[in-house]
Design a protein around this motif. Structure first.
Motif, PDB file in Angstrom:
ATOM      1  N   HIS A 110     -22.147 -14.956  94.006  1.00  0.00           N
ATOM      2  CA  HIS A 110     -20.879 -15.559  94.443  1.00  0.00           C
ATOM      3  C   HIS A 110     -20.531 -15.220  95.896  1.00  0.00           C
ATOM      4  CE1 HIS A 110     -20.209 -16.901  90.445  1.00  0.00           C
ATOM      5  NE2 HIS A 110     -20.175 -15.676  89.945  1.00  0.00           N
ATOM      6  N   MET A 111     -21.444 -14.604  96.606  1.00  0.00           N
ATOM      7  CA  MET A 111     -21.099 -14.216  97.990  1.00  0.00           C
ATOM      8  C   MET A 111     -20.864 -15.464  98.837  1.00  0.00           C
ATOM      9  SD  MET A 111     -24.669 -12.882  99.656  1.00  0.00           S
ATOM     10  CE  MET A 111     -26.179 -13.843  99.530  1.00  0.00           C
ATOM     11  N   GLY A 147     -24.535   4.689 103.572  1.00  0.00           N
ATOM     12  CA  GLY A 147     -23.707   3.499 103.326  1.00  0.00           C
ATOM     13  C   GLY A 147     -23.867   2.954 101.921  1.00  0.00           C
ATOM     14  N   THR A 148     -25.110   2.912 101.427  1.00  0.00           N
ATOM     15  CA  THR A 148     -25.315   2.344 100.087  1.00  0.00           C
ATOM     16  C   THR A 148     -24.765   3.274  98.999  1.00  0.00           C
ATOM     17  OG1 THR A 148     -27.578   3.241 100.013  1.00  0.00           O
ATOM     18  CG2 THR A 148     -27.329   0.948 100.713  1.00  0.00           C
ATOM     19  N   VAL A 159     -22.166  -8.775 107.191  1.00  0.00           N
ATOM     20  CA  VAL A 159     -22.863  -7.494 106.999  1.00  0.00           C
ATOM     21  C   VAL A 159     -23.690  -7.161 108.248  1.00  0.00           C
ATOM     22  CG1 VAL A 159     -24.469  -6.187 105.556  1.00  0.00           C
ATOM     23  CG2 VAL A 159     -22.877  -7.782 104.488  1.00  0.00           C
ATOM     24  N   TYR A 215     -28.469   6.231 107.794  1.00  0.00           N
ATOM     25  CA  TYR A 215     -27.243   5.439 107.686  1.00  0.00           C
ATOM     26  C   TYR A 215     -27.250   4.589 106.414  1.00  0.00           C
ATOM     27  CZ  TYR A 215     -24.011   1.712 107.823  1.00  0.00           C
ATOM     28  OH  TYR A 215     -23.050   0.836 107.419  1.00  0.00           O
ATOM     29  N   LEU A 216     -28.380   3.939 106.137  1.00  0.00           N
ATOM     30  CA  LEU A 216     -28.446   3.069 104.952  1.00  0.00           C
ATOM     31  C   LEU A 216     -28.266   3.873 103.663  1.00  0.00           C
ATOM     32  CD1 LEU A 216     -31.386   0.720 106.003  1.00  0.00           C
ATOM     33  CD2 LEU A 216     -28.943   0.162 105.987  1.00  0.00           C
ATOM     34  N   ALA A 229     -21.158   2.733  98.923  1.00  0.00           N
ATOM     35  CA  ALA A 229     -20.858   1.440  98.274  1.00  0.00           C
ATOM     36  C   ALA A 229     -20.868   1.595  96.751  1.00  0.00           C
ATOM     37  CB  ALA A 229     -21.871   0.374  98.729  1.00  0.00           C
ATOM     38  N   VAL A 261     -25.553 -10.038  91.135  1.00  0.00           N
ATOM     39  CA  VAL A 261     -24.528  -9.286  91.879  1.00  0.00           C
ATOM     40  C   VAL A 261     -24.026 -10.103  93.078  1.00  0.00           C
ATOM     41  CG1 VAL A 261     -24.098  -7.186  93.232  1.00  0.00           C
ATOM     42  CG2 VAL A 261     -25.591  -7.080  91.215  1.00  0.00           C
ATOM     43  N   MET A 309     -14.116  -3.749 104.241  1.00  0.00           N
ATOM     44  CA  MET A 309     -15.488  -3.633 103.740  1.00  0.00           C
ATOM     45  C   MET A 309     -15.501  -2.825 102.442  1.00  0.00           C
ATOM     46  SD  MET A 309     -18.340  -1.680 103.320  1.00  0.00           S
ATOM     47  CE  MET A 309     -18.491  -0.286 104.404  1.00  0.00           C
TER      48      MET A 309
HETATM   49  C1  HEM Z   1     -24.941   0.185 104.233  1.00  0.00           C
HETATM   50  C2  HEM Z   1     -24.640  -0.436 103.089  1.00  0.00           C
HETATM   51  C3  HEM Z   1     -23.719  -1.595 102.942  1.00  0.00           C
HETATM   52  C4  HEM Z   1     -22.941  -2.231 103.869  1.00  0.00           C
HETATM   53  C5  HEM Z   1     -22.778  -1.918 105.351  1.00  0.00           C
HETATM   54  C6  HEM Z   1     -22.246  -3.297 103.184  1.00  0.00           C
HETATM   55  C7  HEM Z   1     -21.350  -4.147 103.803  1.00  0.00           C
HETATM   56  C8  HEM Z   1     -20.643  -5.132 103.159  1.00  0.00           C
HETATM   57  C9  HEM Z   1     -19.680  -6.009 103.785  1.00  0.00           C
HETATM   58  C10 HEM Z   1     -19.344  -6.005 105.271  1.00  0.00           C
HETATM   59  C11 HEM Z   1     -19.190  -6.817 102.840  1.00  0.00           C
HETATM   60  C12 HEM Z   1     -18.166  -7.944 103.048  1.00  0.00           C
HETATM   61  C13 HEM Z   1     -18.915  -9.222 103.358  1.00  0.00           C
HETATM   62  C14 HEM Z   1     -17.996 -10.405 103.621  1.00  0.00           C
HETATM   63  O1  HEM Z   1     -17.027 -10.272 104.367  1.00  0.00           O
HETATM   64  O2  HEM Z   1     -18.274 -11.496 103.088  1.00  0.00           O
HETATM   65  C15 HEM Z   1     -19.826  -6.465 101.590  1.00  0.00           C
HETATM   66  C16 HEM Z   1     -19.576  -7.063 100.363  1.00  0.00           C
HETATM   67  C17 HEM Z   1     -20.312  -6.818  99.233  1.00  0.00           C
HETATM   68  N1  HEM Z   1     -21.329  -5.905  99.077  1.00  0.00           N
HETATM   69 FE1  HEM Z   1     -21.935  -4.571 100.447  1.00  0.00          FE
HETATM   70  N2  HEM Z   1     -22.605  -3.300 101.876  1.00  0.00           N
HETATM   71  C18 HEM Z   1     -23.516  -2.283 101.683  1.00  0.00           C
HETATM   72  C19 HEM Z   1     -24.164  -1.963 100.506  1.00  0.00           C
HETATM   73  C20 HEM Z   1     -24.108  -2.694  99.361  1.00  0.00           C
HETATM   74  C21 HEM Z   1     -24.937  -2.500  98.201  1.00  0.00           C
HETATM   75  C22 HEM Z   1     -25.998  -1.400  98.075  1.00  0.00           C
HETATM   76  C23 HEM Z   1     -24.577  -3.452  97.298  1.00  0.00           C
HETATM   77  C24 HEM Z   1     -25.164  -3.740  95.942  1.00  0.00           C
HETATM   78  C25 HEM Z   1     -26.410  -3.431  95.581  1.00  0.00           C
HETATM   79  C26 HEM Z   1     -23.509  -4.220  97.880  1.00  0.00           C
HETATM   80  C27 HEM Z   1     -22.834  -5.252  97.260  1.00  0.00           C
HETATM   81  C28 HEM Z   1     -21.830  -5.991  97.803  1.00  0.00           C
HETATM   82  C29 HEM Z   1     -21.090  -7.018  97.093  1.00  0.00           C
HETATM   83  C30 HEM Z   1     -21.339  -7.434  95.639  1.00  0.00           C
HETATM   84  C31 HEM Z   1     -20.137  -7.537  97.980  1.00  0.00           C
HETATM   85  C32 HEM Z   1     -19.124  -8.644  97.700  1.00  0.00           C
HETATM   86  C33 HEM Z   1     -19.849  -9.969  97.726  1.00  0.00           C
HETATM   87  C34 HEM Z   1     -18.899 -11.104  97.434  1.00  0.00           C
HETATM   88  O3  HEM Z   1     -18.012 -11.393  98.244  1.00  0.00           O
HETATM   89  O4  HEM Z   1     -19.092 -11.726  96.377  1.00  0.00           O
HETATM   90  N3  HEM Z   1     -23.251  -3.748  99.136  1.00  0.00           N
HETATM   91  N4  HEM Z   1     -20.716  -5.452 101.818  1.00  0.00           N
END
Ligand code: HEM
Length: 174
Positions: free
Chosen positions: A57-58, A137-138, A66, A133-134, A141, A54, A90
């Motif tokens: 590629h970040m 948020g999750t 984050v 919060y988590l 997401a 998942v 986001m």
């Molecule tokens: C409180 C929960 C979460 C927050 C605050 C959060 C926040 C963020 C933020 C800020 C980004 C953008 C990052 C960037 O600018 O590069 C992002 C991207 C992403 N998040 Fe989350 N996220 C949360 C939960 C999750 C969960 C549970 C998953 C998967 C299990 C997830 C998967 C991803 C993916 C796949 C991306 C894109 C990554 C990429 O650019 O390839 N996130 N998230």
């Protein structure tokens, strides 16, 4: 005249007596605590069989973004929203990622494990607010990851999370 004087005096006393409640951000240890938390967390994510595909590629900035996002939601400075993104951005990052409950659960498990390892405050008040919060948020997401478009205004404000019912951190009696 006398009544007005008493009222003013009471107001001043109330303000002085009010205990200063730190934000969740401050109580957790400020920005270094969040940067460190998400740095160690994403190392675990990349070593995890379920989450590695998942996140493979970040970008190099992902973990910092984050950290800044979560720090801001919990009362920290507006680094994410003023320099790196917005709530809308986001949300958009999660669109069409098709996350499952299994992904979400593992994300939570690894983050809470990292929080314990790094000795984030473990008082019931902090951990219950942080977990709430988590969880929120999750789950958001995962919902957004099954959508094609962000179901949110482009200028939607960042969420703000506080202490909730306990109202502040656990302070042991002296
Ligand atoms: C409180 C929960 C979460 C927050 C605050 C959060 C926040 C963020 C933020 C800020 C980004 C953008 C990052 C960037 O600018 O590069 C992002 C991207 C992403 N998040 Fe989350 N996220 C949360 C939960 C999750 C969960 C549970 C998953 C998967 C299990 C997830 C998967 C991803 C993916 C796949 C991306 C894109 C990554 C990429 O650019 O390839 N996130 N998230």
């Amino acid at each position: 005249m006398r009544v007005i004087f008493i009222k003013i005096k009471l107001t001043i006393m109330t303000d002085i007596d009010k205990p200063q409640v730190p934000s969740l951000f401050e109580w957790a240890g400020g920005m270094p605590a969040f940067v460190n938390l998400f740095d160690k967390f994403y190392d675990k994510v990349l070593a995890d069989d379920l989450l590695e595909p998942v996140f493979k590629h970040m970008s190099a900035q992902h973990r910092l973004h984050v950290a800044h996002f979560v720090a801001e939601v919990l009362g920290g400075p507006k680094v994410y929203s003023e320099e790196e993104g917005s709530h809308f951005i986001m949300i958009s990052k999660h669109l069409q990622k098709y996350l499952t409950e299994a992904h979400r659960k593992r994300w939570m498990e690894l983050l809470l494990q990292t929080a314990d390892e790094l000795l984030l405050p473990d008082d019931p008040e902090f951990r219950s607010a942080f977990l709430a919060y988590l969880e929120w948020g999750t789950r958001i997401a995962v919902i957004n990851s099954k959508m094609d478009d962000a179901n949110e205004a482009i200028d939607a404000p960042m969420p703000q999370w506080g202490w909730g019912v306990p109202g502040g951190p656990y302070i042991a009696d002296q």
